[in-house]
Design a protein around this motif. Structure first.
Motif, PDB file in Angstrom:
ATOM      1  N   SER A 111     107.220  90.698  -2.246  1.00 55.51           N
ATOM      2  CA  SER A 111     106.402  91.211  -3.336  1.00 55.51           C
ATOM      3  C   SER A 111     104.931  90.813  -3.209  1.00 55.51           C
ATOM      4  O   SER A 111     104.622  89.714  -2.772  1.00 55.51           O
ATOM      5  N   ASP A 162     109.616  90.394 -10.925  1.00 58.55           N
ATOM      6  CA  ASP A 162     109.017  91.620 -10.409  1.00 58.55           C
ATOM      7  C   ASP A 162     109.566  91.948  -9.025  1.00 58.55           C
ATOM      8  O   ASP A 162     109.828  93.106  -8.707  1.00 58.55           O
ATOM      9  N   ARG A 168     111.364  95.429  -7.950  1.00 54.82           N
ATOM     10  CA  ARG A 168     110.804  96.303  -6.914  1.00 54.82           C
ATOM     11  C   ARG A 168     111.666  96.416  -5.670  1.00 54.82           C
ATOM     12  O   ARG A 168     111.758  97.486  -5.068  1.00 54.82           O
TER      13      ARG A 168
END
Length: 128
Positions: free
Chosen positions: A105, A112, A116
């Protein structure tokens, strides 16, 4: 992580032949290796995700390929995770497999990173 291949990977390969298979070495960690397999037309992503949550893939990072730039992206993230594991202070996350996700990431949020790059119920192509 030791040999770059685990029993969970063998079980996935028995279910379907990988569309891409690659192996990587790490100059700074010659005793470690990375085996990357990409599976396409995945019909059981929800079961794979449930198996991950249950701890059935302890030596694997399972990714949705939608946001991955390519095999080198995974190789870089794995190398950074190994480096972080050896660094004073250790890992940012609870284990090496989640540390790979963390370094995939562009942000410093593991939540997150899971959103993702982690396998989702509707994932159609996954990398292990």
């Amino acid at each position: 992580w030791g040999s770059g291949r685990g029993h969970a990977m063998a079980a996935m390969e028995a279910a379907a032949a990988p569309a891409l298979a690659a192996s990587f070495e790490f100059d700074m960690f010659p005793e470690r290796g990375l085996a990357l397999r990409v599976f396409r037309d995945v019909a059981n992503a929800e079961a794979v995700k449930a198996a991950l949550v249950a701890g059935d893939f302890p030596d694997c990072t399972v990714l949705d390929t939608g946001a991955i730039a390519g095999p080198d992206h995974v190789h870089f993230a794995a190398a950074a995770a190994l480096y972080q594991e050896a660094a004073p202070g250790g890992l940012h996350t609870q284990g090496l497999t989640s540390e790979v996700l963390y370094f995939m990431s562009p942000t410093t949020s593991i939540r997150d990173a899971y959103r993702r790059f982690g396998v989702q119920n509707g994932s159609k192509e996954i990398a292990v």
